[in-house]
Motif scaffolding. Structure first.
Motif, PDB file in Angstrom:
ATOM      1  N   GLU A  46      19.396   1.618  12.034  1.00  0.00           N
ATOM      2  CA  GLU A  46      19.197   2.086  10.662  1.00  0.00           C
ATOM      3  C   GLU A  46      17.718   2.159  10.279  1.00  0.00           C
ATOM      4  OE1 GLU A  46      19.450  -2.392  10.529  1.00  0.00           O
ATOM      5  OE2 GLU A  46      20.450  -0.754  11.604  1.00  0.00           O
ATOM      6  N   ASP A  47      16.858   1.520  11.081  1.00  0.00           N
ATOM      7  CA  ASP A  47      15.417   1.519  10.789  1.00  0.00           C
ATOM      8  C   ASP A  47      14.653   2.562  11.599  1.00  0.00           C
ATOM      9  OD1 ASP A  47      15.607  -0.854   9.131  1.00  0.00           O
ATOM     10  OD2 ASP A  47      15.914  -1.965  11.005  1.00  0.00           O
ATOM     11  N   LYS A  48      15.358   3.387  12.382  1.00  0.00           N
ATOM     12  CA  LYS A  48      14.691   4.279  13.330  1.00  0.00           C
ATOM     13  C   LYS A  48      13.634   5.167  12.674  1.00  0.00           C
ATOM     14  CE  LYS A  48      15.507   7.640  17.029  1.00  0.00           C
ATOM     15  NZ  LYS A  48      14.236   8.326  16.758  1.00  0.00           N
ATOM     16  N   SER A  49      13.961   5.803  11.569  1.00  0.00           N
ATOM     17  CA  SER A  49      13.014   6.726  10.929  1.00  0.00           C
ATOM     18  C   SER A  49      11.750   6.014  10.459  1.00  0.00           C
ATOM     19  CB  SER A  49      13.683   7.439   9.748  1.00  0.00           C
ATOM     20  OG  SER A  49      14.713   8.288  10.190  1.00  0.00           O
ATOM     21  N   SER A  50      11.923   4.897   9.765  1.00  0.00           N
ATOM     22  CA  SER A  50      10.755   4.169   9.261  1.00  0.00           C
ATOM     23  C   SER A  50       9.974   3.543  10.407  1.00  0.00           C
ATOM     24  CB  SER A  50      11.190   3.095   8.258  1.00  0.00           C
ATOM     25  OG  SER A  50      12.058   2.145   8.868  1.00  0.00           O
ATOM     26  N   PHE A  51      10.684   3.090  11.447  1.00  0.00           N
ATOM     27  CA  PHE A  51      10.011   2.513  12.607  1.00  0.00           C
ATOM     28  C   PHE A  51       9.168   3.551  13.322  1.00  0.00           C
ATOM     29  CE2 PHE A  51       9.790   1.548  17.146  1.00  0.00           C
ATOM     30  CZ  PHE A  51       9.315   0.243  17.134  1.00  0.00           C
ATOM     31  N   ASP A  52       9.735   4.723  13.579  1.00  0.00           N
ATOM     32  CA  ASP A  52       9.009   5.785  14.270  1.00  0.00           C
ATOM     33  C   ASP A  52       7.787   6.230  13.472  1.00  0.00           C
ATOM     34  OD1 ASP A  52      10.867   5.694  16.291  1.00  0.00           O
ATOM     35  OD2 ASP A  52      11.946   7.504  15.673  1.00  0.00           O
ATOM     36  N   ARG A  53       7.943   6.355  12.158  1.00  0.00           N
ATOM     37  CA  ARG A  53       6.811   6.748  11.302  1.00  0.00           C
ATOM     38  C   ARG A  53       5.705   5.701  11.363  1.00  0.00           C
ATOM     39  NH1 ARG A  53      10.865   8.240   7.606  1.00  0.00           N
ATOM     40  NH2 ARG A  53      10.535   6.304   6.430  1.00  0.00           N
ATOM     41  N   ALA A  54       6.078   4.438  11.344  1.00  0.00           N
ATOM     42  CA  ALA A  54       5.092   3.359  11.355  1.00  0.00           C
ATOM     43  C   ALA A  54       4.344   3.298  12.686  1.00  0.00           C
ATOM     44  CB  ALA A  54       5.769   2.023  11.059  1.00  0.00           C
ATOM     45  N   MET A  55       5.047   3.540  13.772  1.00  0.00           N
ATOM     46  CA  MET A  55       4.388   3.555  15.084  1.00  0.00           C
ATOM     47  C   MET A  55       3.335   4.651  15.154  1.00  0.00           C
ATOM     48  SD  MET A  55       5.403   1.084  17.060  1.00  0.00           S
ATOM     49  CE  MET A  55       4.759   1.676  18.624  1.00  0.00           C
ATOM     50  N   VAL A  56       3.663   5.820  14.630  1.00  0.00           N
ATOM     51  CA  VAL A  56       2.694   6.918  14.605  1.00  0.00           C
ATOM     52  C   VAL A  56       1.558   6.595  13.641  1.00  0.00           C
ATOM     53  CG1 VAL A  56       2.342   9.347  14.014  1.00  0.00           C
ATOM     54  CG2 VAL A  56       4.402   8.650  15.252  1.00  0.00           C
ATOM     55  N   GLU A  57       1.887   6.011  12.511  1.00  0.00           N
ATOM     56  CA  GLU A  57       0.888   5.608  11.514  1.00  0.00           C
ATOM     57  C   GLU A  57      -0.162   4.685  12.127  1.00  0.00           C
ATOM     58  OE1 GLU A  57       0.820   2.732   7.531  1.00  0.00           O
ATOM     59  OE2 GLU A  57       2.721   3.531   8.273  1.00  0.00           O
ATOM     60  N   GLU A  75      -4.398  -4.544   2.545  1.00  0.00           N
ATOM     61  CA  GLU A  75      -4.605  -5.056   1.186  1.00  0.00           C
ATOM     62  C   GLU A  75      -4.843  -3.931   0.182  1.00  0.00           C
ATOM     63  OE1 GLU A  75      -4.329  -8.052  -0.238  1.00  0.00           O
ATOM     64  OE2 GLU A  75      -3.485  -8.731   1.673  1.00  0.00           O
ATOM     65  N   ARG A  76      -5.491  -2.859   0.608  1.00  0.00           N
ATOM     66  CA  ARG A  76      -5.747  -1.759  -0.331  1.00  0.00           C
ATOM     67  C   ARG A  76      -4.579  -0.770  -0.394  1.00  0.00           C
ATOM     68  NH1 ARG A  76      -6.681   2.962   2.146  1.00  0.00           N
ATOM     69  NH2 ARG A  76      -7.557   2.969   4.270  1.00  0.00           N
ATOM     70  N   GLY A  77      -3.523  -1.057   0.348  1.00  0.00           N
ATOM     71  CA  GLY A  77      -2.337  -0.204   0.313  1.00  0.00           C
ATOM     72  C   GLY A  77      -2.358   0.944   1.293  1.00  0.00           C
ATOM     73  N   GLY A  78      -3.259   0.900   2.253  1.00  0.00           N
ATOM     74  CA  GLY A  78      -3.368   1.989   3.220  1.00  0.00           C
ATOM     75  C   GLY A  78      -2.447   1.858   4.411  1.00  0.00           C
ATOM     76  N   ILE A  79      -1.693   0.769   4.476  1.00  0.00           N
ATOM     77  CA  ILE A  79      -0.783   0.517   5.588  1.00  0.00           C
ATOM     78  C   ILE A  79       0.593   0.165   5.032  1.00  0.00           C
ATOM     79  CG2 ILE A  79      -0.293  -0.949   7.594  1.00  0.00           C
ATOM     80  CD1 ILE A  79      -2.718   0.738   8.046  1.00  0.00           C
ATOM     81  N   SER A  80       1.635   0.749   5.597  1.00  0.00           N
ATOM     82  CA  SER A  80       2.990   0.458   5.131  1.00  0.00           C
ATOM     83  C   SER A  80       3.428  -0.936   5.576  1.00  0.00           C
ATOM     84  CB  SER A  80       3.972   1.500   5.680  1.00  0.00           C
ATOM     85  OG  SER A  80       4.106   1.362   7.092  1.00  0.00           O
ATOM     86  N   HIS A  81       4.451  -1.465   4.900  1.00  0.00           N
ATOM     87  CA  HIS A  81       4.956  -2.791   5.245  1.00  0.00           C
ATOM     88  C   HIS A  81       5.582  -2.791   6.644  1.00  0.00           C
ATOM     89  CE1 HIS A  81       6.602  -6.768   4.855  1.00  0.00           C
ATOM     90  NE2 HIS A  81       7.830  -6.319   5.063  1.00  0.00           N
ATOM     91  N   THR A  82       6.264  -1.709   6.980  1.00  0.00           N
ATOM     92  CA  THR A  82       6.863  -1.610   8.317  1.00  0.00           C
ATOM     93  C   THR A  82       5.785  -1.626   9.383  1.00  0.00           C
ATOM     94  OG1 THR A  82       8.718  -0.314   7.439  1.00  0.00           O
ATOM     95  CG2 THR A  82       8.350  -0.232   9.819  1.00  0.00           C
ATOM     96  N   ALA A  83       4.689  -0.914   9.131  1.00  0.00           N
ATOM     97  CA  ALA A  83       3.576  -0.899  10.085  1.00  0.00           C
ATOM     98  C   ALA A  83       2.983  -2.295  10.249  1.00  0.00           C
ATOM     99  CB  ALA A  83       2.501   0.083   9.634  1.00  0.00           C
TER     100      ALA A  83
END
Length: 229
Positions: free
Chosen positions: A140-151, A106-114
């Motif tokens: 096509e989502d690999k980069s954002s997916f990988d970043r979100a998993m680490v996040e 809610e405060r914007g600390g988490i991405s939508h993909t995460a």
């Protein structure tokens, strides 16, 4: 001198935490590449030899599958690390600051993909390939997916909990093992441990003190990044 997996677990519990690979990254690695490259060391431990008793690469999954007092995930510098049950609450206090996932989002600390990933993982144990399938993540989502998993791992919302082999539509196993994830709370609850609420600032200083015991030459900026993620 570490001779095998049991020795590693014993010493890790004494240290509290360690980088997961052979690079200490200016902080601390219980088994580093330089240590094992010294010919004078009397130990059978060897990276990537395939023997689960003496290969540190195998130990990352063994602690998850055989122990109840050690976690392993991508928690330090966006790469892997071990944290024992004793020390996990201190890192949890610093990284989470008492927030639930919903509050952080809610405060914007988490991405939508995460959030998409977390909503899949939050109710159980889900293998990596299943997360991709259930969430509709394509190549096509690999980069954002990988970043979100680490996040999510760095934020201590989800963590690794073992591995699972893929199965085809006939239920026959095939291919490489896939890492299984669950929420941090579920991981520790399964191990009969409820993470206590601790003060974030006091926890930071507790971890910092331990780092300096393990590595007196650690630089403050590196320590800060290691602790806060």
């Amino acid at each position: 001198m570490i001779q095998n997996f049991e020795d590693f677990c014993r010493d890790l519990n004494r240290c509290g935490f360690s980088m997961g690979g052979g690079n200490a990254k200016g902080i601390f690695a219980l088994i580093d590449y330089d240590w094992l490259n010294q010919d004078t060391l009397d130990t059978p431990v060897k990276w990537h030899c395939g023997d689960p008793e003496v290969d540190p690469w195998e130990w990352r999954m063994r602690v998850l599958e055989e122990r109840t007092d050690i976690s392993y995930s991508k928690v330090f510098f966006k790469t892997s690390g071990f944290i024992t049950k004793e020390w996990y609450p201190y890192f949890y206090a610093v990284r989470r600051s008492g927030e639930t996932f919903e509050e952080a989002y809610e405060r914007g600390g988490i991405s939508h993909t995460a959030k998409r990933i977390y909503d899949i993982v939050r109710d159980g144990y889900v293998a990596l390939h299943e997360i991709k399938a259930l969430g509709g993540f394509g190549k096509e989502d690999k980069s954002s997916f990988d970043r979100a998993m680490v996040e999510l791992q760095m934020g201590m919302f989800i963590t690794m909990t073992g591995r699972q082999q893929k199965k085809n539509k006939y239920g026959i196993e095939y291919g490489w093992n896939s890492t299984v994830f669950t929420t941090v709370e579920t991981f520790w609850a399964e191990r009969d441990f409820e993470i206590p609420e601790l003060d974030a600032e006091e926890s930071y200083e507790k971890i910092r003190g331990q780092i300096l015991l393990l590595n007196p030459t650690a630089e403050e900026k590196t320590i800060r990044k290691f602790i806060l993620g």
